[in-house]
Design an enzyme around this catalytic site. Sequence first.
Site, PDB file in Angstrom:
ATOM      1  N   ASN A 204       0.753  -1.122  -0.004  1.00  0.00           N
ATOM      2  CA  ASN A 204      -0.408   0.261   0.560  1.00  0.00           C
ATOM      3  C   ASN A 204       0.905   1.391  -0.380  1.00  0.00           C
ATOM      4  OD1 ASN A 204       1.365   0.367   2.820  1.00  0.00           O
ATOM      5  ND2 ASN A 204      -1.079  -0.701   3.933  1.00  0.00           N
ATOM      6  N   GLU A 207       3.787   1.240   2.739  1.00  0.00           N
ATOM      7  CA  GLU A 207       4.571   0.554   3.087  1.00  0.00           C
ATOM      8  C   GLU A 207       5.471   0.801   1.882  1.00  0.00           C
ATOM      9  OE1 GLU A 207       1.803  -2.936   4.460  1.00  0.00           O
ATOM     10  OE2 GLU A 207       1.655  -3.100   2.264  1.00  0.00           O
ATOM     11  N   ASP A 275      -5.759  -8.039   2.596  1.00  0.00           N
ATOM     12  CA  ASP A 275      -5.702 -10.018   2.845  1.00  0.00           C
ATOM     13  C   ASP A 275      -6.213 -10.272   1.457  1.00  0.00           C
ATOM     14  OD1 ASP A 275      -4.493  -9.604   5.405  1.00  0.00           O
ATOM     15  OD2 ASP A 275      -5.656  -9.958   6.471  1.00  0.00           O
TER      16      ASP A 275
END
Length: 326
Positions: A204, A207, A275
């Site tokens: 993302n 990150e 996830d």
Amino acid sequence: MDKRPSVLVIGDLMLDRYITGTASRLSPEAPVPVILYQSNEDRPGGAANVALNLVAMGCDVTLVGVIGEDAEGELLLSLLLSPHIDTSNIEADSQRPTTSKTRIMAGAHQVARVDREIASDVWEHHAHTFLRLVRKMLRPESIGGHPFDAVVFSDYAKGVVTEDLVRKAVENARFCGEDGIPVIVDPKRKDFRAYKGATLITPNVAEIQLATGKSVGSNEEASTVAQDVAERYECSVLLTRSEKGMLLCDKENGLKTMLITSRPVSVSDVSGAGDTVVAAVAAGLARGLDLEAACRHAEVAAEIAVSKPGTSIVTEAEIIKREAAA
């Protein structure tokens, strides 16, 4: 009936706990709300949430990770009971607790979170066990074949996903089947070099900025940084950007970048959305979709995930329904 795709999921297993109540006053002891308890709920998180999403998307899953020898670990295993999930390769460790995140909710609003974890690398014994499993499970067809259509690393930086483990999986996956099998990584490390050679990584904004030290606010910045990461680490990059949608940099297509825009959605909770994205991409690639189609599939799954409270499961039927309504 078509054979269900099979996915190997390796990563950090978690238990997501939700304690929900109402808040109508502040505590006289400190400037914090007093929560009047109403209910509690436990859900699988991390790699376990990836596994459940894959099952809901029509895949069989072999799950690899570590839990503690505690009540939370037993509870997590009970929540993973499914004919489509093989939990026999989950290791129990008496020296570390099952990672858990307890969220205190006032209605739909999170007011606090309590984490219980040890984030250091797992014991050398477990690391060697996982390496042996990867060597055994991802073998060229010439020496016994492999049962998987995709590999997912769900790396929450809790010690299961090591550089050696990713390297061996990437190396072996190349020789599985006629064209190899895809390796998809959901990254949490400050440095992406551990994932070098993977088919796709799915960072993302926070990150990728942490790993590169560069801003990705504009489309141009995001494209440039994604291309740099893809070239340096020899992998395609799917950058998830919340309400801005996603940006895909395809290594196999000359580092071409494309925007995958999101449709308006009422956001309830972003927990576990990453996830869902990695699960949807893996499910798509395991079924034979090309990378762009699999990533577009994942964007739709993410839109559904963030509209649900807490760590949630998105089904293939929900994705198909939303795609049809577009």
